[in-house]
Scaffold this motif. Structure first.
Motif, PDB file in Angstrom:
ATOM      1  N   ALA A   1       0.828  -1.209   0.000  1.00 46.78           N
ATOM      2  CA  ALA A   1       0.000   0.000   0.000  1.00 46.78           C
ATOM      3  C   ALA A   1       0.860   1.255   0.000  1.00 46.78           C
ATOM      4  CB  ALA A   1      -0.936  -0.012   1.209  1.00 46.78           C
ATOM      5  N   ARG A   2       1.947   1.205   0.777  1.00 48.24           N
ATOM      6  CA  ARG A   2       2.837   2.368   0.851  1.00 48.24           C
ATOM      7  C   ARG A   2       3.539   2.599  -0.486  1.00 48.24           C
ATOM      8  NH1 ARG A   2       8.138   3.289   2.852  1.00 48.24           N
ATOM      9  NH2 ARG A   2       8.372   1.044   3.042  1.00 48.24           N
ATOM     10  N   GLU A   3       3.891   1.520  -1.192  1.00 45.17           N
ATOM     11  CA  GLU A   3       4.554   1.655  -2.485  1.00 45.17           C
ATOM     12  C   GLU A   3       3.640   2.371  -3.483  1.00 45.17           C
ATOM     13  OE1 GLU A   3       7.278  -1.049  -5.495  1.00 45.17           O
ATOM     14  OE2 GLU A   3       5.966  -2.037  -4.048  1.00 45.17           O
ATOM     15  N   VAL A   4       2.367   2.024  -3.465  1.00 44.15           N
ATOM     16  CA  VAL A   4       1.416   2.709  -4.339  1.00 44.15           C
ATOM     17  C   VAL A   4       1.321   4.184  -3.962  1.00 44.15           C
ATOM     18  CG1 VAL A   4      -1.023   2.878  -4.990  1.00 44.15           C
ATOM     19  CG2 VAL A   4       0.084   0.639  -4.869  1.00 44.15           C
ATOM     20  N   ALA A   5       1.234   4.465  -2.659  1.00 45.82           N
ATOM     21  CA  ALA A   5       1.142   5.859  -2.208  1.00 45.82           C
ATOM     22  C   ALA A   5       2.391   6.640  -2.589  1.00 45.82           C
ATOM     23  CB  ALA A   5       0.926   5.891  -0.696  1.00 45.82           C
ATOM     24  N   VAL A   6       3.549   6.023  -2.453  1.00 46.26           N
ATOM     25  CA  VAL A   6       4.797   6.701  -2.799  1.00 46.26           C
ATOM     26  C   VAL A   6       4.831   7.064  -4.280  1.00 46.26           C
ATOM     27  CG1 VAL A   6       7.286   6.330  -3.109  1.00 46.26           C
ATOM     28  CG2 VAL A   6       6.212   5.773  -0.933  1.00 46.26           C
ATOM     29  N   THR A   7       4.481   6.121  -5.139  1.00 43.74           N
ATOM     30  CA  THR A   7       4.552   6.403  -6.568  1.00 43.74           C
ATOM     31  C   THR A   7       3.514   7.443  -6.995  1.00 43.74           C
ATOM     32  OG1 THR A   7       3.219   4.415  -6.966  1.00 43.74           O
ATOM     33  CG2 THR A   7       5.596   4.215  -7.235  1.00 43.74           C
ATOM     34  N   ARG A   8       2.376   7.478  -6.323  1.00 40.36           N
ATOM     35  CA  ARG A   8       1.401   8.523  -6.635  1.00 40.36           C
ATOM     36  C   ARG A   8       1.932   9.886  -6.196  1.00 40.36           C
ATOM     37  NH1 ARG A   8      -3.951   4.852  -5.125  1.00 40.36           N
ATOM     38  NH2 ARG A   8      -4.161   3.959  -7.217  1.00 40.36           N
ATOM     39  N   TRP A   9       2.634   9.922  -5.081  1.00 36.20           N
ATOM     40  CA  TRP A   9       3.269  11.170  -4.652  1.00 36.20           C
ATOM     41  C   TRP A   9       4.368  11.579  -5.635  1.00 36.20           C
ATOM     42  CZ3 TRP A   9       8.432  11.221  -2.431  1.00 36.20           C
ATOM     43  CH2 TRP A   9       8.864  12.504  -2.087  1.00 36.20           C
TER      44      TRP A   9
ATOM     45  N   LEU B   1      -1.933   1.687 -11.537  1.00 37.34           N
ATOM     46  CA  LEU B   1      -3.227   1.895 -12.176  1.00 37.34           C
ATOM     47  C   LEU B   1      -4.146   2.655 -11.227  1.00 37.34           C
ATOM     48  CD1 LEU B   1      -4.075  -1.478 -13.958  1.00 37.34           C
ATOM     49  CD2 LEU B   1      -2.822   0.499 -14.840  1.00 37.34           C
ATOM     50  N   ASP B   2      -5.101   3.360 -11.816  1.00 36.89           N
ATOM     51  CA  ASP B   2      -6.036   4.161 -11.027  1.00 36.89           C
ATOM     52  C   ASP B   2      -7.177   3.269 -10.542  1.00 36.89           C
ATOM     53  OD1 ASP B   2      -7.332   6.222  -9.811  1.00 36.89           O
ATOM     54  OD2 ASP B   2      -8.208   7.031 -11.664  1.00 36.89           O
ATOM     55  N   LEU B   3      -6.867   2.465  -9.526  1.00 34.54           N
ATOM     56  CA  LEU B   3      -7.887   1.635  -8.888  1.00 34.54           C
ATOM     57  C   LEU B   3      -7.507   1.452  -7.425  1.00 34.54           C
ATOM     58  CD1 LEU B   3      -6.436  -1.406  -8.635  1.00 34.54           C
ATOM     59  CD2 LEU B   3      -7.031  -1.495 -11.040  1.00 34.54           C
ATOM     60  N   GLU B   4      -8.435   0.960  -6.643  1.00 31.29           N
ATOM     61  CA  GLU B   4      -8.187   0.766  -5.211  1.00 31.29           C
ATOM     62  C   GLU B   4      -7.147  -0.337  -5.037  1.00 31.29           C
ATOM     63  OE1 GLU B   4      -8.627   1.941  -1.344  1.00 31.29           O
ATOM     64  OE2 GLU B   4      -9.691   2.785  -3.076  1.00 31.29           O
ATOM     65  N   GLN B   5      -6.041   0.009  -4.395  1.00 33.86           N
ATOM     66  CA  GLN B   5      -4.944  -0.939  -4.242  1.00 33.86           C
ATOM     67  C   GLN B   5      -4.391  -0.877  -2.814  1.00 33.86           C
ATOM     68  OE1 GLN B   5      -2.318  -1.709  -7.520  1.00 33.86           O
ATOM     69  NE2 GLN B   5      -2.903   0.193  -8.551  1.00 33.86           N
ATOM     70  N   PRO B   6      -3.781  -1.987  -2.345  1.00 32.99           N
ATOM     71  CA  PRO B   6      -3.587  -3.272  -3.015  1.00 32.99           C
ATOM     72  C   PRO B   6      -4.843  -4.136  -2.990  1.00 32.99           C
ATOM     73  CG  PRO B   6      -2.638  -3.349  -0.817  1.00 32.99           C
ATOM     74  CD  PRO B   6      -3.115  -1.934  -1.029  1.00 32.99           C
ATOM     75  N   VAL B   7      -4.837  -5.166  -3.836  1.00 30.51           N
ATOM     76  CA  VAL B   7      -5.873  -6.190  -3.860  1.00 30.51           C
ATOM     77  C   VAL B   7      -5.361  -7.374  -3.043  1.00 30.51           C
ATOM     78  CG1 VAL B   7      -7.058  -7.852  -5.349  1.00 30.51           C
ATOM     79  CG2 VAL B   7      -6.783  -5.471  -6.088  1.00 30.51           C
ATOM     80  N   HIS B   8      -6.231  -7.954  -2.219  1.00 27.48           N
ATOM     81  CA  HIS B   8      -5.816  -9.049  -1.346  1.00 27.48           C
ATOM     82  C   HIS B   8      -6.470 -10.363  -1.773  1.00 27.48           C
ATOM     83  CE1 HIS B   8      -5.147  -5.429   1.146  1.00 27.48           C
ATOM     84  NE2 HIS B   8      -4.092  -6.102   1.551  1.00 27.48           N
TER      85      HIS B   8
ATOM     86  N   THR C   1       2.038  13.617   3.233  1.00 23.30           N
ATOM     87  CA  THR C   1       0.841  12.763   3.185  1.00 23.30           C
ATOM     88  C   THR C   1       1.156  11.273   3.163  1.00 23.30           C
ATOM     89  OG1 THR C   1       0.845  12.960   0.763  1.00 23.30           O
ATOM     90  CG2 THR C   1      -0.496  14.540   1.996  1.00 23.30           C
ATOM     91  N   VAL C   2       2.425  10.912   3.039  1.00 18.63           N
ATOM     92  CA  VAL C   2       2.812   9.496   2.963  1.00 18.63           C
ATOM     93  C   VAL C   2       3.754   9.178   4.121  1.00 18.63           C
ATOM     94  CG1 VAL C   2       3.846   7.674   1.559  1.00 18.63           C
ATOM     95  CG2 VAL C   2       2.664   9.594   0.452  1.00 18.63           C
ATOM     96  N   PRO C   3       3.358   8.294   5.038  1.00 22.65           N
ATOM     97  CA  PRO C   3       4.226   7.935   6.164  1.00 22.65           C
ATOM     98  C   PRO C   3       5.341   6.999   5.709  1.00 22.65           C
ATOM     99  CG  PRO C   3       2.197   6.668   6.263  1.00 22.65           C
ATOM    100  CD  PRO C   3       2.061   7.597   5.090  1.00 22.65           C
ATOM    101  N   LEU C   4       6.512   7.541   5.438  1.00 21.95           N
ATOM    102  CA  LEU C   4       7.599   6.741   4.880  1.00 21.95           C
ATOM    103  C   LEU C   4       8.290   5.861   5.922  1.00 21.95           C
ATOM    104  CD1 LEU C   4       9.331   9.247   2.434  1.00 21.95           C
ATOM    105  CD2 LEU C   4       7.601   7.510   1.940  1.00 21.95           C
ATOM    106  N   GLY C   5       8.407   6.351   7.128  1.00 20.81           N
ATOM    107  CA  GLY C   5       9.155   5.604   8.127  1.00 20.81           C
ATOM    108  C   GLY C   5      10.650   5.795   7.944  1.00 20.81           C
ATOM    109  N   LEU C   6      11.426   5.386   8.943  1.00 21.54           N
ATOM    110  CA  LEU C   6      12.878   5.526   8.913  1.00 21.54           C
ATOM    111  C   LEU C   6      13.521   4.267   8.350  1.00 21.54           C
ATOM    112  CD1 LEU C   6      13.488   7.162  12.417  1.00 21.54           C
ATOM    113  CD2 LEU C   6      13.277   8.306  10.191  1.00 21.54           C
ATOM    114  N   MET C   7      14.615   4.440   7.646  1.00 21.07           N
ATOM    115  CA  MET C   7      15.316   3.296   7.070  1.00 21.07           C
ATOM    116  C   MET C   7      15.799   2.359   8.169  1.00 21.07           C
ATOM    117  SD  MET C   7      19.118   4.783   6.059  1.00 21.07           S
ATOM    118  CE  MET C   7      19.787   3.141   5.824  1.00 21.07           C
ATOM    119  N   ASP C   8      15.778   1.080   7.870  1.00 24.03           N
ATOM    120  CA  ASP C   8      16.291   0.061   8.782  1.00 24.03           C
ATOM    121  C   ASP C   8      17.278  -0.798   7.998  1.00 24.03           C
ATOM    122  OD1 ASP C   8      16.867  -1.977  10.505  1.00 24.03           O
ATOM    123  OD2 ASP C   8      14.800  -2.641  10.801  1.00 24.03           O
ATOM    124  N   PRO C   9      18.581  -0.535   8.138  1.00 24.77           N
ATOM    125  CA  PRO C   9      19.565  -1.265   7.336  1.00 24.77           C
ATOM    126  C   PRO C   9      19.653  -2.743   7.681  1.00 24.77           C
ATOM    127  CG  PRO C   9      20.663   0.026   9.020  1.00 24.77           C
ATOM    128  CD  PRO C   9      19.212   0.432   9.051  1.00 24.77           C
TER     129      PRO C   9
END
Length: 298
Positions: A60-68, A80-87, A125-133
């Motif tokens: 879900a976050r990947e979709v939000a990131v790419t839309r941003w 694609l312009d549809l409700e994502q992700p699909v489960h 608008t997108v909660p990215l979070g902190l990197m975790d190496p």
């Protein structure tokens, strides 16, 4: 084997359930890559990405990131312009616009795209979070079946050493939005020369050096990139991460991740076992100095 066959082979069955849930057909689907994430090409210019189990939030976050990124005019794959992700089938799936015919980019192709990403202000608008190496490294070590107790103890100790060293890293460049998996395979260049970023599963807020080290170890560890090619990358980006005092630690963390990924792959595919064992021997100091000429697995 065709995806529309009656086979109950796991990837094809998951594909069938996902497309059925999305109101699409799996007829004519062609696998692009079946690995940690399954990628399929569907008719009418659609690429389907099926994440590994337990990765619904990341999908879900990947979709939000790419839309941003689209709002920031960054050249990247678009959902694609549809409700994502699909489960379906215990997996999260996302659907993407297929790029025109393309090939993987060179480091010099990747560098300006990374610079553009790193220069963006973090999204509100997108909660990215902190990197975790170190994400999943301990779990991979514990789960590895192709190593014995001595190797497991070494890797566990090495993980602890690097976690301690990470806390003491010297200051680097300003923190920013990072890609998290920045290598040539995640940069596509179309036949007309347009460049796109791909795969935003590990986008987060963190150290840009993490992204840049991915290319540096192609010289230092893999030995697949020449010094001249690396110089062009640094020129295109505007900075050489190897000049930073923290680089040896960051390189070592990257290498540990690559060792544990190879072990995970070898447990699933015996063809990767030799490379996994070779990588482990290298980090244990048994194969001489870098570059070690590592080969791809998976």
């Amino acid at each position: 084997m065709r995806p529309d066959s009656t086979s109950h082979d796991a990837p094809f069955e998951v594909l069938r359930q996902v497309t059925l849930t999305a109101g699409l057909s799996s007829n004519g689907a062609v696998p692009i890559r079946l690995a940690e994430n399954d990628l399929w090409r569907l008719p009418e210019g659609i690429v389907l990405r099926i994440a590994r189990a337990g990765q619904s939030a990341a999908a879900a976050r990947e979709v939000a990131v790419t839309r941003w990124l689209a709002t920031q005019k960054v050249p990247a794959v678009r959902p694609l312009d549809l409700e994502q992700p699909v489960h379906a089938a215990g997996r999260a799936a996302t659907f993407w616009e297929e790029l025109p015919p393309h090939q993987s980019g060179t480091p010099a192709d990747l560098a300006p795209l990374l610079r553009r990403l790193h220069d963006l202000p973090p999204p509100s608008t997108v909660p990215l979070g902190l990197m975790d190496p170190f994400v999943r490294v301990a779990e991979r070590i514990a789960a590895a079946r192709c190593i014995g107790g001595d190797d497991r103890r070494f890797l566990t100790a090495r993980l602890g050493e690097l976690q301690h060293a990470w806390v003491g890293l010297p200051a680097g460049q300003a923190p920013c939005v990072i890609h998290g998996d920045a290598w040539g395979g995640n940069c596509a260049v179309t036949e007309d020369g347009r460049r796109y970023l791909l795969d935003f599963e590990r986008v987060s807020l963190g150290m840009r050096e993490w992204d840049l080290t991915s290319t540096a170890i192609a010289v230092d560890t893999f030995g697949t990139l020449s010094e001249e090619e690396y110089r062009r990358f640094c020129t295109a980006y505007g900075y050489d991460v190897r000049s930073w005092d923290g680089y040896p630690v960051m390189r070592a963390v990257r290498e540990l991740r690559l060792v544990t990924f190879a072990l995970q792959t070898a447990d699933q595919n015996s063809g990767a076992l030799q490379q996994a064992r070779y990588r482990l021997a290298c980090v244990r100091g048994r194969r001489g100095p870098r570059p070690w000429r590592w080969e791809a697995v998976g």
